[in-house]
Structure formats: structure tokens, C-alpha cells
Write a protein that holds these residues in place. Structure first.
Motif, PDB file in Angstrom:
ATOM      1  N   UNK A   1       0.835  -1.194   0.000  1.00  0.00           N
ATOM      2  CA  UNK A   1       0.000   0.000   0.000  1.00  0.00           C
ATOM      3  C   UNK A   1       0.869   1.243   0.000  1.00  0.00           C
ATOM      4  N   UNK A   2       0.604   2.155  -0.944  1.00  0.00           N
ATOM      5  CA  UNK A   2       1.287   3.442  -1.011  1.00  0.00           C
ATOM      6  C   UNK A   2       0.309   4.452  -1.600  1.00  0.00           C
ATOM      7  N   UNK A   3       0.765   5.695  -1.730  1.00  0.00           N
ATOM      8  CA  UNK A   3      -0.101   6.709  -2.326  1.00  0.00           C
ATOM      9  C   UNK A   3      -0.384   6.418  -3.792  1.00  0.00           C
ATOM     10  N   UNK A   4       0.528   5.679  -4.448  1.00  0.00           N
ATOM     11  CA  UNK A   4       0.413   5.445  -5.887  1.00  0.00           C
ATOM     12  C   UNK A   4      -0.152   4.088  -6.253  1.00  0.00           C
ATOM     13  N   UNK A   5      -0.177   3.160  -5.307  1.00  0.00           N
ATOM     14  CA  UNK A   5      -0.604   1.804  -5.664  1.00  0.00           C
ATOM     15  C   UNK A   5      -1.006   1.011  -4.433  1.00  0.00           C
ATOM     16  N   UNK A   6      -2.102   0.259  -4.569  1.00  0.00           N
ATOM     17  CA  UNK A   6      -2.499  -0.729  -3.580  1.00  0.00           C
ATOM     18  C   UNK A   6      -2.530  -2.068  -4.303  1.00  0.00           C
TER      19      UNK A   6
ATOM     20  N   UNK B   1      -4.798 -22.017 -13.093  1.00  0.00           N
ATOM     21  CA  UNK B   1      -4.283 -20.738 -12.599  1.00  0.00           C
ATOM     22  C   UNK B   1      -2.998 -20.949 -11.800  1.00  0.00           C
ATOM     23  N   UNK B   2      -1.999 -20.059 -12.026  1.00  0.00           N
ATOM     24  CA  UNK B   2      -0.726 -20.178 -11.308  1.00  0.00           C
ATOM     25  C   UNK B   2      -0.310 -18.892 -10.593  1.00  0.00           C
ATOM     26  N   UNK B   3      -1.047 -17.806 -10.781  1.00  0.00           N
ATOM     27  CA  UNK B   3      -0.689 -16.546 -10.107  1.00  0.00           C
ATOM     28  C   UNK B   3      -1.876 -15.605 -10.141  1.00  0.00           C
ATOM     29  N   UNK B   4      -2.048 -14.840  -9.050  1.00  0.00           N
ATOM     30  CA  UNK B   4      -3.126 -13.846  -9.015  1.00  0.00           C
ATOM     31  C   UNK B   4      -2.671 -12.617  -8.225  1.00  0.00           C
ATOM     32  N   UNK B   5      -2.938 -11.443  -8.781  1.00  0.00           N
ATOM     33  CA  UNK B   5      -2.604 -10.168  -8.127  1.00  0.00           C
ATOM     34  C   UNK B   5      -3.773  -9.208  -8.344  1.00  0.00           C
ATOM     35  N   UNK B   6      -4.033  -8.391  -7.343  1.00  0.00           N
ATOM     36  CA  UNK B   6      -4.998  -7.301  -7.480  1.00  0.00           C
ATOM     37  C   UNK B   6      -4.244  -5.983  -7.451  1.00  0.00           C
ATOM     38  N   UNK B   7      -4.514  -5.124  -8.444  1.00  0.00           N
ATOM     39  CA  UNK B   7      -3.903  -3.796  -8.515  1.00  0.00           C
ATOM     40  C   UNK B   7      -4.984  -2.728  -8.407  1.00  0.00           C
ATOM     41  N   UNK B   8      -4.777  -1.777  -7.517  1.00  0.00           N
ATOM     42  CA  UNK B   8      -5.652  -0.602  -7.408  1.00  0.00           C
ATOM     43  C   UNK B   8      -4.784   0.628  -7.617  1.00  0.00           C
ATOM     44  N   UNK B   9      -4.933   1.243  -8.777  1.00  0.00           N
ATOM     45  CA  UNK B   9      -4.168   2.454  -9.088  1.00  0.00           C
ATOM     46  C   UNK B   9      -5.066   3.652  -8.784  1.00  0.00           C
ATOM     47  N   UNK B  10      -4.779   4.421  -7.720  1.00  0.00           N
ATOM     48  CA  UNK B  10      -5.677   5.497  -7.291  1.00  0.00           C
ATOM     49  C   UNK B  10      -5.813   6.621  -8.315  1.00  0.00           C
TER      50      UNK B  10
ATOM     51  N   UNK C   1       1.159   7.017 -16.248  1.00  0.00           N
ATOM     52  CA  UNK C   1       0.587   7.676 -15.071  1.00  0.00           C
ATOM     53  C   UNK C   1      -0.893   7.987 -15.301  1.00  0.00           C
ATOM     54  N   UNK C   2      -1.602   8.216 -14.196  1.00  0.00           N
ATOM     55  CA  UNK C   2      -3.005   8.606 -14.277  1.00  0.00           C
ATOM     56  C   UNK C   2      -3.119  10.113 -14.461  1.00  0.00           C
ATOM     57  N   UNK C   3      -3.941  10.525 -15.438  1.00  0.00           N
ATOM     58  CA  UNK C   3      -4.101  11.962 -15.691  1.00  0.00           C
ATOM     59  C   UNK C   3      -5.552  12.420 -15.679  1.00  0.00           C
ATOM     60  N   UNK C   4      -6.502  11.491 -15.511  1.00  0.00           N
ATOM     61  CA  UNK C   4      -7.917  11.891 -15.570  1.00  0.00           C
ATOM     62  C   UNK C   4      -8.647  11.745 -14.240  1.00  0.00           C
ATOM     63  N   UNK C   5      -7.878  11.541 -13.143  1.00  0.00           N
ATOM     64  CA  UNK C   5      -8.472  11.430 -11.804  1.00  0.00           C
ATOM     65  C   UNK C   5      -9.508  10.309 -11.708  1.00  0.00           C
ATOM     66  N   UNK C   6      -9.232   9.204 -12.403  1.00  0.00           N
ATOM     67  CA  UNK C   6     -10.114   8.044 -12.321  1.00  0.00           C
ATOM     68  C   UNK C   6      -9.307   6.814 -11.929  1.00  0.00           C
ATOM     69  N   UNK C   7      -9.919   5.980 -11.098  1.00  0.00           N
ATOM     70  CA  UNK C   7      -9.269   4.760 -10.630  1.00  0.00           C
ATOM     71  C   UNK C   7      -9.018   3.783 -11.778  1.00  0.00           C
ATOM     72  N   UNK C   8      -8.039   2.876 -11.552  1.00  0.00           N
ATOM     73  CA  UNK C   8      -7.853   1.740 -12.442  1.00  0.00           C
ATOM     74  C   UNK C   8      -7.604   0.522 -11.563  1.00  0.00           C
ATOM     75  N   UNK C   9      -8.648  -0.291 -11.392  1.00  0.00           N
ATOM     76  CA  UNK C   9      -8.545  -1.493 -10.576  1.00  0.00           C
ATOM     77  C   UNK C   9      -8.607  -2.718 -11.492  1.00  0.00           C
ATOM     78  N   UNK C  10      -7.612  -3.586 -11.335  1.00  0.00           N
ATOM     79  CA  UNK C  10      -7.449  -4.730 -12.234  1.00  0.00           C
ATOM     80  C   UNK C  10      -7.096  -5.977 -11.422  1.00  0.00           C
ATOM     81  N   UNK C  11      -7.684  -7.106 -11.790  1.00  0.00           N
ATOM     82  CA  UNK C  11      -7.275  -8.407 -11.260  1.00  0.00           C
ATOM     83  C   UNK C  11      -6.458  -9.100 -12.342  1.00  0.00           C
TER      84      UNK C  11
END
Length: 239
Positions: free
Chosen positions: A46-51, A86-95, A207-217
């Protein structure tokens, strides 16, 4: 949904996008399960740029039945075959205000349970108690990744940029990219859609420039059995 067309796209370009794999309600149910999870564990970053949540399906097992709905199972089996798991799973939340970006690279490692000296496997890394190793190239060539998008994603909030057909060129160092020859494409995906890609496809994220989240599994699949001394760090059968 013509899976033969999608399979051909993946073979030729290294990726394909499929819309409407998950309904809005299914996406909301997945997000609700994630939000109920204790985020203080070691596998969470967890950081300001990524969860991020590593070994996501182990940490949030209640999402398994939500993620592997009939449509996704049909896609995996129809495009790649009945023998993939399945051999790997990650969740990314880009604020919304994230400055996090990833430069061009290939996904050259797999996640395994330990470090063992085996011909063709190496070098190893160990981050956050997770071993990764570069395997023989035939494993990377047969594996594939499914990225489930929980938000609308475009060039302004971190959609992957890729170099089409770069997956067919073996190990392709990004510093050797000839931009006079190669073509960059943005893989825009709507909420509830998926992007399928080959690990050797050169890809990056801005980088994010439109102030919208990007959450990906991010889910990785294989049909390869590792040498008996090694095990995949995650394993989930789709049968």
C-alpha cells in the motif's frame, strides 16, 4: 463472442480484449469482497500510488466463485484449452492521483514455492517472501494472462500500452526497441471486460491523468508441469 477470432488475435498480436465478461453487479460483488479484507497483511502493498494484493485468490478466497463465472471459464477453455490452470493472481488498485508507471517490459518470471537449482531455471528473486524465477522460454510461450478490469480504463488512467506481435520475438530487451518498425497500441478496456495477453508481449503502463481509478485483477495461467522439486506458488484447477 467468436473465440476463434480472439484466439487468432492473441496468436498474431499477442493480446485481445473481450467486453462484457462481468456484469456491473458482478464487479460490485468482487469489489465488496475486496473491501472487506484485512489490508494489513504482508502480502498487501500500500502506497499513495498503488495498492496491491499478492496471491490475491488465497487472500480473498470469496472472490473465486465470483471471478470464475461461466463466461470466464468458457473463454479460458475455448481460447487455450481444457488443460490450463491458474498459477498466479494479483490485485492492482491504481488510485485517482497516481503517478505510478511501468516502463516497457516482458513478464519473464513465474512464481514458485522455493529456490532450487535446476537447469534452465534462473535467476531467482525473493520479494515479500515470494520466490520468482525465469523459466525455460517454452513455459513463457505457452502461458497467458487475463486482466479483469473493474473500471473503465484508457490512455488517461493506465491502460496497458503494448507492442503488437513482440511476443513472437523471444526475449526482447526494451532498450533495443526500434520505433521506426514497432507500433505502440493502447489496450482500452471497459469495466467488466478482460484483456488477454501473452507474457512475452512488451507492455507498459502510464501515469493517471484523468483522476479516475484503475482497478485490475491479474491472473496467470499455465498448462506446464514444473520439475518435481518445484511447485507453482499458487494452483487452482478450473475443472
Amino acid at each position: 463472442m467468436d473465440l476463434a477470432v480472439k484466439s487468432k488475435e492473441i496468436q498474431e498480436l499477442g493480446f485481445s480484449v473481450i467486453d462484457d465478461v462481468f456484469t456491473d453487479q458482478e464487479v460490485e460483488d468482487i469489489l465488496a469482497a475486496i473491501n472487506r479484507t484485512d489490508s494489513t497483511k504482508e502480502t498487501f502493498r500500500k502506497s499513495d500510488d498503488l495498492f496491491a494484493i499478492r496471491q490475491f485468490l488465497k487472500e480473498v478466497p470469496e472472490t473465486i466463485d465470483l471471478i470464475f463465472n461461466g463466461k470466464l471459464k468458457h473463454i479460458v477453455k475455448g481460447v487455450f484449452g481444457e488443460d490450463y490452470f491458474l498459477v498466479k493472481s494479483i490485485y492492482f488498485d491504481k488510485p485517482e492521483t497516481s503517478n505510478w508507471f511501468v516502463s516497457y517490459h516482458q513478464d519473464l518470471t513465474i512464481s514458485v514455492n522455493q529456490k532450487v537449482e535446476i537447469a534452465g531455471f534462473g535467476p531467482y528473486t525473493n520479494k515479500h517472501k515470494q520466490f520468482a524465477v525465469q523459466p525455460p522460454i517454452d513455459i513463457l510461450e505457452s502461458n497467458f494472462t487475463v486482466r479483469i478490469h473493474l473500471d473503465d480504463t484508457n490512455e488517461e488512467n493506465g491502460a496497458l500500452k503494448v507492442i503488437a506481435n513482440s511476443h513472437s520475438k523471444g526475449i526482447y530487451r526494451p532498450e533495443t526497441i526500434d520505433w521506426n518498425v514497432e507500433k505502440e497500441m493502447s489496450c482500452n478496456v471497459e469495466r467488466g471486460g478482460v484483456m488477454i495477453m501473452k507474457p512475452l508481449l512488451l507492455h507498459s503502463s502510464g501515469r493517471t491523468s484523468n483522476n479516475k481509478k484503475r482497478r485490475v485483477i491479474h491472473l496467470e495461467f499455465s498448462n506446464k508441469i514444473l520439475p518435481k522439486e518445484l511447485k507453482w506458488s499458487e494452483y487452482l484447477s478450473l475443472m
